[in-house]
Motif scaffolding. Structure first.
Motif, PDB file in Angstrom:
ATOM      1  N   LYS A 134       0.816  -1.217   0.000  1.00 27.56           N
ATOM      2  CA  LYS A 134       0.000   0.000   0.000  1.00 27.56           C
ATOM      3  C   LYS A 134       0.850   1.267   0.000  1.00 27.56           C
ATOM      4  O   LYS A 134       0.353   2.343  -0.343  1.00 27.56           O
ATOM      5  N   LYS A 138      -1.805   2.207  -5.223  1.00 26.38           N
ATOM      6  CA  LYS A 138      -3.151   2.546  -4.787  1.00 26.38           C
ATOM      7  C   LYS A 138      -4.018   1.283  -4.829  1.00 26.38           C
ATOM      8  O   LYS A 138      -3.690   0.304  -5.490  1.00 26.38           O
ATOM      9  N   ASN A 141      -7.728  -0.549  -0.132  1.00 22.43           N
ATOM     10  CA  ASN A 141      -8.738   0.257   0.555  1.00 22.43           C
ATOM     11  C   ASN A 141      -9.686  -0.588   1.393  1.00 22.43           C
ATOM     12  O   ASN A 141     -10.135  -1.657   0.971  1.00 22.43           O
ATOM     13  N   TYR A 204      -9.578   6.909  -7.445  1.00 24.31           N
ATOM     14  CA  TYR A 204      -8.704   6.234  -8.409  1.00 24.31           C
ATOM     15  C   TYR A 204      -9.434   5.108  -9.143  1.00 24.31           C
ATOM     16  O   TYR A 204     -10.352   4.471  -8.598  1.00 24.31           O
ATOM     17  N   GLN A 227      -2.882   2.260 -12.691  1.00 20.15           N
ATOM     18  CA  GLN A 227      -3.736   3.120 -11.871  1.00 20.15           C
ATOM     19  C   GLN A 227      -3.722   4.529 -12.416  1.00 20.15           C
ATOM     20  O   GLN A 227      -2.753   4.958 -13.043  1.00 20.15           O
TER      21      GLN A 227
END
Length: 311
Positions: A134, A138, A141, A204, A227
């Motif tokens: 991380k 990205k 989450n 993103y 990304q």
């Protein structure tokens, strides 16, 4: 106040152990390192609590005939290192949800890791430490206001989907999806692989492919990712490779990760090496060194020893 908290805690544990709930598990992990950190302005010694946590999870069967169950998890992160009177938040919410499980699969509502984050399985050899993926990529989450659906496994394949509600009139829903194959623990299959994507998740869009397996006793992993911000800026692509080799109670580990930007922005590189020493099934000692190249002039270096205990 202390005399009130103890009875409350005992009452909560008593309620959780009531016969109405068929399956309750209290679990957790303490992970603490003593490390020398150099983040560009000189080195210093610190003690870090690396996503130490505790939680309660379980299920209750609603119908023996159909196999329908209620499932739940309530998990918190605990900071074991900072002073008790510091201004930092020592208790943070992690995955917390409730849902239904049955022949149709599983539906969970609450705060949960996205499908893309779940898709990596156990590939990250330095998870929760300075070398965690991380810190470069990205997509790792954990999102509130989310609905997660997992299909049953079909010939080793499984589909995972996440809907993240916009939670505001001027926002958009986010979506995350993944297709996985195999067993992430590599106990029931020779390898584990996945493809996953995020759309408008935390600003993103991400596409990721991961694979992990064993060759001649060496656990090998690789990941490729693209990304970009939802507005089309900061487009980048990168890859990760790692390896782990077990010698008796020792596990030697190495991981290399790079992210290259299309625009005029410095690439990110992370290199980590480490060793774990298994004390028993639940406890280990470990050491690692991680170097993060943030830009042409700044490197972050971390050298640490630590202990982990799971319960």
């Amino acid at each position: 106040m202390k005399n009130v908290k103890a009875p409350l805690a005992l009452s909560l544990l008593a309620a959780l152990s009531a016969p109405a709930i068929a399956d309750v598990n209290v679990y957790g992990k303490a992970n603490v390192t003593v490390q020398n950190s150099d983040e560009g302005e000189g080195s210093f010694t610190e003690i870090k609590s690396n996503a130490s946590r505790f939680g309660v999870k379980g299920s209750e069967t609603l119908s023996e005939e159909s196999g329908l169950k209620v499932v739940y998890k309530l998990e918190w992160q605990v900071d074991m290192s900072d002073a008790a009177n510091s201004s930092d938040d020592h208790l943070k919410s992690r995955n917390q949800y409730v849902g239904l499980q049955g022949g149709f699969g599983e539906v969970l509502i609450g705060r949960n890791d996205t499908a893309l984050k779940q898709s990596q399985g156990k590939l990250d050899q330095f998870n929760d430490l300075e070398g965690d993926i991380k810190n470069v990529f990205k997509g790792e989450n954990r999102m509130g206001d989310s609905i997660t659906y997992k299909t049953p496994k079909f010939n080793g394949f499984q589909v995972i989907g996440s809907l993240i509600a916009e939670d505001a009139a001027d926002a958009d829903n986010g979506y995350s999806a993944a297709v996985t194959y195999g067993d992430k623990g590599l106990k029931k299959s020779a390898f584990y692989a996945s493809v996953a994507m995020d759309s408008e998740v935390k600003g993103y869009d991400v596409v990721r492919g991961s694979i992990q397996g064993k060759v001649a006793g060496v656990k090998l992993g690789a990941m490729y990712q693209t990304q970009e911000k939802v507005d089309g800026s900061e487009s980048a692509d990168g890859f990760l490779v790692n390896a782990a080799y077990k010698i008796n109670d020792y596990t030697l580990k190495a991981q290399y990760q790079v992210l290259e930007y299309d625009a005029d922005k410095d690439d990110k590189v992370a290199t980590s090496v480490g060793v774990d020493y298994k004390l028993n099934k639940n406890a280990k000692l470990f050491a690692f060194y991680t170097m993060q190249e943030k830009d042409e002039t700044t490197d972050n270096d971390y050298l640490a020893i630590g202990m982990e205990y799971k319960f």
